[in-house]
Design a protein around this motif. Structure first.
Motif, mmCIF file in Angstrom:
data_model
loop_
_atom_site.group_PDB
_atom_site.id
_atom_site.type_symbol
_atom_site.label_atom_id
_atom_site.label_comp_id
_atom_site.label_asym_id
_atom_site.label_seq_id
_atom_site.Cartn_x
_atom_site.Cartn_y
_atom_site.Cartn_z
ATOM 1 N N THR A 53 56.394 18.068 21.487
ATOM 2 C CA THR A 53 57.443 18.500 20.563
ATOM 3 C C THR A 53 57.516 17.609 19.331
ATOM 4 O O THR A 53 57.822 18.074 18.243
ATOM 5 C CB THR A 53 58.823 18.498 21.246
ATOM 6 O OG1 THR A 53 59.127 17.169 21.706
ATOM 7 C CG2 THR A 53 58.875 19.483 22.402
ATOM 8 N N HIS A 54 57.307 16.292 19.530
ATOM 9 C CA HIS A 54 57.355 15.358 18.400
ATOM 10 C C HIS A 54 56.698 14.050 18.795
ATOM 11 O O HIS A 54 56.289 13.885 19.944
ATOM 12 C CB HIS A 54 58.793 15.166 17.915
ATOM 13 C CG HIS A 54 59.702 14.452 18.859
ATOM 14 N ND1 HIS A 54 60.088 14.981 20.072
ATOM 15 C CD2 HIS A 54 60.317 13.237 18.781
ATOM 16 C CE1 HIS A 54 60.907 14.129 20.676
ATOM 17 N NE2 HIS A 54 61.057 13.072 19.918
ATOM 18 N N GLY A 55 56.593 13.131 17.823
ATOM 19 C CA GLY A 55 55.709 11.985 18.016
ATOM 20 C C GLY A 55 56.315 10.738 18.609
ATOM 21 O O GLY A 55 55.672 9.689 18.603
ATOM 22 N N HIS A 56 57.524 10.788 19.162
ATOM 23 C CA HIS A 56 58.100 9.575 19.756
ATOM 24 C C HIS A 56 57.395 9.208 21.062
ATOM 25 O O HIS A 56 57.023 10.083 21.843
ATOM 26 C CB HIS A 56 59.601 9.757 19.976
ATOM 27 C CG HIS A 56 60.404 9.563 18.720
ATOM 28 N ND1 HIS A 56 61.635 10.119 18.516
ATOM 29 C CD2 HIS A 56 60.116 8.854 17.587
ATOM 30 C CE1 HIS A 56 62.080 9.772 17.321
ATOM 31 N NE2 HIS A 56 61.187 9.016 16.732
ATOM 32 N N PHE A 57 57.282 7.876 21.285
ATOM 33 C CA PHE A 57 56.447 7.376 22.380
ATOM 34 C C PHE A 57 56.852 7.906 23.749
ATOM 35 O O PHE A 57 55.989 8.137 24.607
ATOM 36 C CB PHE A 57 56.464 5.835 22.387
ATOM 37 C CG PHE A 57 57.755 5.242 22.883
ATOM 38 C CD1 PHE A 57 58.825 5.068 22.030
ATOM 39 C CD2 PHE A 57 57.891 4.869 24.207
ATOM 40 C CE1 PHE A 57 60.014 4.528 22.483
ATOM 41 C CE2 PHE A 57 59.081 4.324 24.680
ATOM 42 C CZ PHE A 57 60.152 4.164 23.812
ATOM 43 N N ASP A 58 58.163 8.123 23.965
ATOM 44 C CA ASP A 58 58.598 8.550 25.299
ATOM 45 C C ASP A 58 58.258 10.021 25.566
ATOM 46 O O ASP A 58 58.392 10.504 26.682
ATOM 47 C CB ASP A 58 60.099 8.285 25.517
ATOM 48 C CG ASP A 58 60.987 8.869 24.428
ATOM 49 O OD1 ASP A 58 60.582 8.863 23.252
ATOM 50 O OD2 ASP A 58 62.099 9.332 24.751
ATOM 51 N N HIS A 59 57.796 10.728 24.536
ATOM 52 C CA HIS A 59 57.378 12.129 24.690
ATOM 53 C C HIS A 59 55.857 12.282 24.731
ATOM 54 O O HIS A 59 55.359 13.260 25.282
ATOM 55 C CB HIS A 59 57.947 12.977 23.545
ATOM 56 C CG HIS A 59 59.443 13.092 23.604
ATOM 57 N ND1 HIS A 59 60.087 14.246 23.991
ATOM 58 C CD2 HIS A 59 60.415 12.173 23.370
ATOM 59 C CE1 HIS A 59 61.403 14.031 23.981
ATOM 60 N NE2 HIS A 59 61.624 12.787 23.599
ATOM 61 N N VAL A 60 55.132 11.341 24.105
ATOM 62 C CA VAL A 60 53.685 11.544 23.939
ATOM 63 C C VAL A 60 52.820 10.424 24.515
ATOM 64 O O VAL A 60 51.598 10.547 24.527
ATOM 65 C CB VAL A 60 53.327 11.724 22.440
ATOM 66 C CG1 VAL A 60 54.186 12.811 21.808
ATOM 67 C CG2 VAL A 60 53.467 10.422 21.657
ATOM 68 N N GLY A 135 64.201 16.650 11.250
ATOM 69 C CA GLY A 135 65.472 15.939 11.121
ATOM 70 C C GLY A 135 65.508 14.736 12.050
ATOM 71 O O GLY A 135 65.778 13.613 11.626
ATOM 72 N N HIS A 136 65.197 14.960 13.336
ATOM 73 C CA HIS A 136 65.013 13.841 14.273
ATOM 74 C C HIS A 136 63.698 13.141 13.925
ATOM 75 O O HIS A 136 63.640 11.914 13.834
ATOM 76 C CB HIS A 136 65.015 14.387 15.701
ATOM 77 C CG HIS A 136 64.755 13.353 16.757
ATOM 78 N ND1 HIS A 136 65.681 12.393 17.118
ATOM 79 C CD2 HIS A 136 63.670 13.134 17.545
ATOM 80 C CE1 HIS A 136 65.161 11.627 18.074
ATOM 81 N NE2 HIS A 136 63.946 12.055 18.345
ATOM 82 N N THR A 137 62.659 13.934 13.738
ATOM 83 C CA THR A 137 61.412 13.453 13.134
ATOM 84 C C THR A 137 60.942 14.537 12.161
ATOM 85 O O THR A 137 61.340 15.705 12.290
ATOM 86 C CB THR A 137 60.286 13.196 14.175
ATOM 87 O OG1 THR A 137 59.911 14.463 14.754
ATOM 88 C CG2 THR A 137 60.727 12.237 15.268
ATOM 89 N N GLY A 154 62.816 19.408 22.889
ATOM 90 C CA GLY A 154 62.611 17.985 22.615
ATOM 91 C C GLY A 154 63.925 17.279 22.311
ATOM 92 O O GLY A 154 64.909 17.439 23.041
ATOM 93 N N ASP A 155 63.952 16.518 21.215
ATOM 94 C CA ASP A 155 65.147 15.742 20.886
ATOM 95 C C ASP A 155 65.916 16.346 19.715
ATOM 96 O O ASP A 155 66.516 15.623 18.912
ATOM 97 C CB ASP A 155 64.762 14.294 20.563
ATOM 98 C CG ASP A 155 64.332 13.525 21.803
ATOM 99 O OD1 ASP A 155 64.474 14.053 22.916
ATOM 100 O OD2 ASP A 155 63.852 12.388 21.639
ATOM 101 N N THR A 156 65.917 17.679 19.587
ATOM 102 C CA THR A 156 66.726 18.302 18.528
ATOM 103 C C THR A 156 68.144 18.556 19.018
ATOM 104 O O THR A 156 69.117 18.145 18.396
ATOM 105 C CB THR A 156 66.114 19.643 18.067
ATOM 106 O OG1 THR A 156 65.992 20.524 19.199
ATOM 107 C CG2 THR A 156 64.751 19.437 17.439
HETATM 108 ZN ZN LIG Z 1 62.582 11.476 19.940
#
Ligand SMILES: [Zn+2]
Length: 213
Positions: A53-60, A135-137, A154-156
């Motif tokens: 969903t996005h590039g934050h470490f806890d997701h990817v 917006g979040h990323t 994701g984190d939206t």
């Molecule tokens: Zn995030």
């Protein structure tokens, strides 16, 4: 598709496993880490794709390792897909992001393909519409299945709140506008699976989320 959640990383990120019991095929969304546990959970399944969903470490942070391990153990290759290319700078700094949290076993992610707003992913067992929701990323996307009445966000959007935007690249107004455009346009009975915490529905958030009223 049946959806289940595996909590990964010390941030207890919701990695979503979508599986079709009749065929044994699966899709994994946001494998942030804990790859050995994910491999145990995926035992016996053939994974067609890993979505981000996005590039934050806890997701990817576990995406590259999971792809490699699955490619070694299953006959058909798994494709690592997403997010929007505007998150490439985050995918390339996963190691640094994770080290700031004292985590040293997460790695940069290298997707086979990025996605764009409006794209349709026709995977063998599920069709996802991609919607860009920044917006979040800057490159955050959400995945929507109309057939399964499901949005993986994701984190939206979370139950009762929205994603944090206190990053140098964050944009709160943009996030609210993006949620309204991509998610609140869906019917009330769509299930929302966020990156942290409990599932919710579009109707519940439309009515009760103070950030969206
Ligand atoms: Zn995030």
């Amino acid at each position: 598709m049946r959806a289940r959640t595996v909590k990964v990383t010390p941030l207890r990120q919701n990695c979503t496993v979508l599986e079709k019991l009749e065929t044994g095929r699966a899709v994994v969304v946001d494998p942030g880490g804990d790859v050995p546990e994910l491999l145990r959970q995926l035992d016996g399944l053939t994974v067609d794709a890993i979505l981000l969903t996005h590039g934050h470490f806890d997701h990817v942070g576990g995406a590259d390792s999971l792809r490699s391990a699955l490619n070694r153990r299953q006959k058909t290759p798994v494709c690592l897909i997403g997010p929007d290319e505007r998150d490439a700078f985050l995918l390339n700094s996963v190691t640094l992001q994770a080290e700031a949290f004292g985590l040293f076993d997460l790695h940069d992610a290298h997707p086979d393909q990025f996605v764009v707003d409006g794209e349709v992913l026709d995977l063998p067992e599920i069709r996802f519409e991609v919607a860009h929701c920044p917006g979040h990323t800057p490159g955050h996307v959400v995945y929507i299945s109309r057939e399964d009445k499901l949005a993986i966000v994701g984190d939206t959007l979370f139950r009762g709140v929205v994603g944090r935007t206190d990053f140098a690249y964050g944009d709160h107004e943009g996030l609210i506008a993006g949620i309204k455009r991509t998610l609140l346009s869906l019917p009330d009975d769509f299930v929302v699976l966020p990156g942290h915490g409990l599932p919710t529905t579009i109707g519940e958030e439309r009515q009760n989320n103070p950030f969206l009223i």
